[in-house]
Design a protein around this motif. Structure first.
Motif, PDB file in Angstrom:
ATOM      1  N   PHE A 121       0.809  -1.220   0.000  1.00  0.00           N
ATOM      2  CA  PHE A 121       0.000   0.000   0.000  1.00  0.00           C
ATOM      3  C   PHE A 121       0.841   1.267   0.000  1.00  0.00           C
ATOM      4  O   PHE A 121       0.312   2.364   0.133  1.00  0.00           O
ATOM      5  CB  PHE A 121      -0.916   0.006   1.230  1.00  0.00           C
ATOM      6  N   CYS A 122       2.154   1.145  -0.104  1.00  0.00           N
ATOM      7  CA  CYS A 122       3.041   2.303   0.085  1.00  0.00           C
ATOM      8  C   CYS A 122       3.657   2.745  -1.247  1.00  0.00           C
ATOM      9  O   CYS A 122       4.251   1.934  -1.962  1.00  0.00           O
ATOM     10  CB  CYS A 122       4.140   1.927   1.083  1.00  0.00           C
ATOM     11  N   MET A 180      10.172   8.939   9.016  1.00  0.00           N
ATOM     12  CA  MET A 180       8.994   8.267   8.463  1.00  0.00           C
ATOM     13  C   MET A 180       8.786   8.668   7.015  1.00  0.00           C
ATOM     14  O   MET A 180       7.697   8.541   6.476  1.00  0.00           O
ATOM     15  CB  MET A 180       7.737   8.659   9.241  1.00  0.00           C
ATOM     16  N   GLY A 183      11.723   5.281   2.546  1.00  0.00           N
ATOM     17  CA  GLY A 183      12.751   4.322   2.924  1.00  0.00           C
ATOM     18  C   GLY A 183      12.562   3.682   4.280  1.00  0.00           C
ATOM     19  O   GLY A 183      11.727   4.098   5.080  1.00  0.00           O
ATOM     20  N   GLU A 184      13.348   2.635   4.517  1.00  0.00           N
ATOM     21  CA  GLU A 184      13.314   1.899   5.777  1.00  0.00           C
ATOM     22  C   GLU A 184      14.588   2.255   6.555  1.00  0.00           C
ATOM     23  O   GLU A 184      15.688   1.811   6.208  1.00  0.00           O
ATOM     24  CB  GLU A 184      13.238   0.391   5.473  1.00  0.00           C
ATOM     25  N   PRO A 185      14.448   3.055   7.621  1.00  0.00           N
ATOM     26  CA  PRO A 185      15.653   3.550   8.307  1.00  0.00           C
ATOM     27  C   PRO A 185      16.554   2.451   8.866  1.00  0.00           C
ATOM     28  O   PRO A 185      17.774   2.607   8.869  1.00  0.00           O
ATOM     29  CB  PRO A 185      15.099   4.433   9.425  1.00  0.00           C
ATOM     30  N   SER A 238       5.739  -0.528  12.458  1.00  0.00           N
ATOM     31  CA  SER A 238       4.573  -0.614  11.573  1.00  0.00           C
ATOM     32  C   SER A 238       4.044  -2.041  11.609  1.00  0.00           C
ATOM     33  O   SER A 238       4.675  -2.957  11.083  1.00  0.00           O
ATOM     34  CB  SER A 238       4.978  -0.230  10.152  1.00  0.00           C
ATOM     35  N   HIS A 240       0.294  -3.275  11.251  1.00  0.00           N
ATOM     36  CA  HIS A 240      -0.732  -3.423  10.193  1.00  0.00           C
ATOM     37  C   HIS A 240      -1.558  -4.702  10.231  1.00  0.00           C
ATOM     38  O   HIS A 240      -2.633  -4.769   9.632  1.00  0.00           O
ATOM     39  CB  HIS A 240      -0.146  -3.298   8.780  1.00  0.00           C
ATOM     40  N   THR A 282      -1.983   0.963   9.595  1.00  0.00           N
ATOM     41  CA  THR A 282      -2.673   1.607   8.480  1.00  0.00           C
ATOM     42  C   THR A 282      -4.040   0.952   8.342  1.00  0.00           C
ATOM     43  O   THR A 282      -4.124  -0.260   8.111  1.00  0.00           O
ATOM     44  CB  THR A 282      -1.834   1.427   7.191  1.00  0.00           C
ATOM     45  N   ILE A 311      -3.642   4.918  11.224  1.00  0.00           N
ATOM     46  CA  ILE A 311      -3.486   5.823  10.081  1.00  0.00           C
ATOM     47  C   ILE A 311      -4.445   5.373   8.981  1.00  0.00           C
ATOM     48  O   ILE A 311      -4.178   4.354   8.326  1.00  0.00           O
ATOM     49  CB  ILE A 311      -2.048   5.777   9.498  1.00  0.00           C
ATOM     50  N   PRO A 312      -5.579   6.060   8.793  1.00  0.00           N
ATOM     51  CA  PRO A 312      -6.452   5.655   7.682  1.00  0.00           C
ATOM     52  C   PRO A 312      -5.647   5.674   6.379  1.00  0.00           C
ATOM     53  O   PRO A 312      -4.884   6.608   6.136  1.00  0.00           O
ATOM     54  CB  PRO A 312      -7.553   6.722   7.682  1.00  0.00           C
ATOM     55  N   LEU A 313      -5.797   4.641   5.590  1.00  0.00           N
ATOM     56  CA  LEU A 313      -5.001   4.467   4.359  1.00  0.00           C
ATOM     57  C   LEU A 313      -5.041   5.730   3.496  1.00  0.00           C
ATOM     58  O   LEU A 313      -6.108   6.275   3.222  1.00  0.00           O
ATOM     59  CB  LEU A 313      -5.572   3.295   3.553  1.00  0.00           C
ATOM     60  N   ASN A 314      -3.873   6.153   3.054  1.00  0.00           N
ATOM     61  CA  ASN A 314      -3.801   7.237   2.076  1.00  0.00           C
ATOM     62  C   ASN A 314      -3.734   6.619   0.690  1.00  0.00           C
ATOM     63  O   ASN A 314      -3.092   5.580   0.511  1.00  0.00           O
ATOM     64  CB  ASN A 314      -2.561   8.100   2.339  1.00  0.00           C
ATOM     65  N   THR A 316      -2.698   5.579  -2.978  1.00  0.00           N
ATOM     66  CA  THR A 316      -1.497   5.504  -3.830  1.00  0.00           C
ATOM     67  C   THR A 316      -1.930   4.837  -5.135  1.00  0.00           C
ATOM     68  O   THR A 316      -2.901   4.076  -5.148  1.00  0.00           O
ATOM     69  CB  THR A 316      -0.379   4.646  -3.190  1.00  0.00           C
TER      70      THR A 316
HETATM   71  N1  SAH Z   1       9.738   2.364   6.383  1.00  0.00           N
HETATM   72  C1  SAH Z   1       9.257   2.803   7.632  1.00  0.00           C
HETATM   73  C2  SAH Z   1       9.030   4.291   7.704  1.00  0.00           C
HETATM   74  C3  SAH Z   1       8.400   4.971   6.505  1.00  0.00           C
HETATM   75  S1  SAH Z   1       6.715   4.642   6.205  1.00  0.00           S
HETATM   76  C4  SAH Z   1       8.008   2.050   8.032  1.00  0.00           C
HETATM   77  O1  SAH Z   1       7.438   1.364   7.195  1.00  0.00           O
HETATM   78  O2  SAH Z   1       7.628   2.128   9.198  1.00  0.00           O
HETATM   79  C5  SAH Z   1       5.882   5.582   7.471  1.00  0.00           C
HETATM   80  C6  SAH Z   1       4.532   5.019   7.877  1.00  0.00           C
HETATM   81  O3  SAH Z   1       3.562   5.201   6.821  1.00  0.00           O
HETATM   82  C7  SAH Z   1       4.550   3.538   8.156  1.00  0.00           C
HETATM   83  O4  SAH Z   1       3.853   3.229   9.327  1.00  0.00           O
HETATM   84  C8  SAH Z   1       3.820   2.974   6.952  1.00  0.00           C
HETATM   85  O5  SAH Z   1       3.267   1.728   7.214  1.00  0.00           O
HETATM   86  C9  SAH Z   1       2.796   4.020   6.696  1.00  0.00           C
HETATM   87  N2  SAH Z   1       2.206   3.950   5.361  1.00  0.00           N
HETATM   88  C10 SAH Z   1       2.780   3.499   4.227  1.00  0.00           C
HETATM   89  N3  SAH Z   1       1.925   3.622   3.185  1.00  0.00           N
HETATM   90  C11 SAH Z   1       0.792   4.172   3.665  1.00  0.00           C
HETATM   91  C12 SAH Z   1      -0.440   4.570   3.075  1.00  0.00           C
HETATM   92  N4  SAH Z   1      -0.667   4.429   1.787  1.00  0.00           N
HETATM   93  N5  SAH Z   1      -1.381   5.101   3.883  1.00  0.00           N
HETATM   94  C13 SAH Z   1      -1.146   5.285   5.206  1.00  0.00           C
HETATM   95  N6  SAH Z   1      -0.004   4.937   5.816  1.00  0.00           N
HETATM   96  C14 SAH Z   1       0.973   4.383   5.060  1.00  0.00           C
END
Ligand code: SAH
Ligand code: SF4
Length: 367
Positions: A121-122, A180, A183-185, A238, A240, A282, A311-314, A316
């Motif tokens: 979903f990212c 946040m 990338g994945e820190p 994260s 989910h 999410t 975090i309600p899905l944004n 993409t």
């Molecule tokens: N890679 C790290 C940090 C960046 S993402 C991680 O995954 O935690 C930051 C946050 O945004 C994470 O919790 C991720 O799951 C969330 N995220 C990613 N895509 C999203 C989306 N489409 N809607 C809402 N949250 C989302």
């Protein structure tokens, strides 16, 4: 071919002093240059008090600050969020987001160009992995936000906090950093942790330990290392999904670090650091927002002191799921509360400029 210039934004104060000393100058001059960059936000070495002209020449020849030029800037219509597309030396671009929550400025900082973890979903995951960012490129994003704040007069001066003698207090300060962005820190551990050290250094941007939050998809060895090294930052994980099969379907890296191992690492971290963990969830309609999902989270987090950020899905382009509505989010929260689990629903901010969680992505034609 000339050697690559050293980026000063990637150096601790001690490293800059050692560099200058290695060139035959007094280390104190290194401290002055460091302060000029991080406290004053300036890069005109000539104006530093009592600095040798030969050192200024050397700095010009061998170093660069490492400033990242703005390729594009977008402001959300509600005025709370600004997104900056920043150019890297090799032509790639990254995104940094400036957010204002109740008067505080937070920078959402990227750690990689793209991401290798592939969460479905990212948007960053959908673009794939290109490379790690350097420490200087990570620090430069926070420094960039600090520069923006210096250029903007505070809207409401908080008199108690204004110390007119201190250059640090003449402008609104950057209060929080969240790792946040793209990338994945924990996939880029060393560069990221060194950046947090530079951001925390007193006499510079001086972000308090409680002001930096790192969010990970669940890189188990990285979580354990953070705990073993007692890194003074906050951790967000994260989650989910609260069962392995469901999680692996949306977070592919869960196959490498299964949920039970992840929860073990979280328990270890919370115990060793004596600190609770933020769990991000999410909310995807019909996928992970049902009452049984909330009960599963409640059960799963019995062993680990935590707080859940919903975090309600944004939206993409690469994923067809829908965000949960308010009622579903509220229902989820009240079930978590029955288990004694505090939770918040993240305010949806910056969605109109695709600056929300998981919406950060760049492509070659985006500049
Ligand atoms: N890679 C790290 C940090 C960046 S993402 C991680 O995954 O935690 C930051 C946050 O945004 C994470 O919790 C991720 O799951 C969330 N995220 C990613 N895509 C999203 C989306 N489409 N809607 C809402 N949250 C989302
Ligand atoms: Fe990478 Fe985090 Fe996006 Fe997953 S959610 S693809 S780990 S940036």
């Amino acid at each position: 071919m000339s050697a690559a210039l050293l980026s000063l934004l990637g150096l601790t104060r001690g490293e800059l002093c050692a560099l200058v000393e290695g060139w035959g100058f007094k280390p104190v001059h290194g401290g002055k240059v460091w302060r000029h960059i991080f406290l004053e936000g300036r890069t005109d070495w000539e104006s530093i008090d009592a600095i040798p002209a030969t050192l200024v020449d050397r700095l010009h020849q061998a170093t660069t600050v490492g400033r990242l030029p703005i390729t594009r800037e977008t402001h959300s219509t509600d005025g709370f969020t600004r997104k900056y597309l920043l150019g890297l030396k090799d032509g790639h671009q990254i995104e940094t987001v400036l957010m204002r929550y109740s008067g505080r400025v937070t920078a959402c900082v990227s750690s990689q160009v793209g991401c290798a973890m592939g969460c479905v979903f990212c948007a960053t995951g959908q673009m794939g992995y290109t490379r790690h960012l350097t420490t200087a490129e990570i620090v430069a994003q926070a420094w960039h936000v600090d520069q923006i704040l210096r250029a903007t007069a505070p809207e409401v001066p908080v008199l108690a906090e204004v110390d007119h003698d201190s250059p640090h207090h003449r402008h609104e300060r950057l209060r929080n950093i969240v790792l946040m962005g793209m990338g994945e820190p924990l996939h880029n551990y060393d560069a990221v942790i060194k950046a947090t050290q530079i951001l925390r250094e007193p006499g510079g941007l001086a972000l308090g330990a409680k002001k930096i939050t790192l969010s990970t998809v669940g890189v188990v060895p990285g979580i354990i290392r953070l705990a073993d090294e007692r890194q003074p930052i906050y951790l967000a994980v994260s989650l989910h999904a609260a069962n392995q099969e469901q999680r692996a379907a949306i977070v592919p890296v869960a196959k490498k670090w299964p949920l039970d191992e992840l929860m073990g690492a979280c328990a270890y971290y919370a115990e060793k650091m004596q600190r609770r963990i933020f769990f991000e969830w999410t909310l995807i309609e019909g996928e992970n927002d049902r009452p049984e999902d909330a009960h599963a989270v409640g059960e799963l987090l019995q062993r680990v002191p935590g707080q859940v950020n919903l975090i309600p899905l944004n939206p993409t382009t690469g994923y067809g799921g829908q965000p949960s509505d308010n009622a579903a989010a509220k229902r989820f929260q009240s079930i978590l509360a029955d288990y004694g689990l505090p939770s918040t629903v993240r305010q949806r901010r910056g969605i109109d400029i695709a600056a929300g969680c998981g919406q950060l992505a760049t492509s070659d034609d985006s500049g």
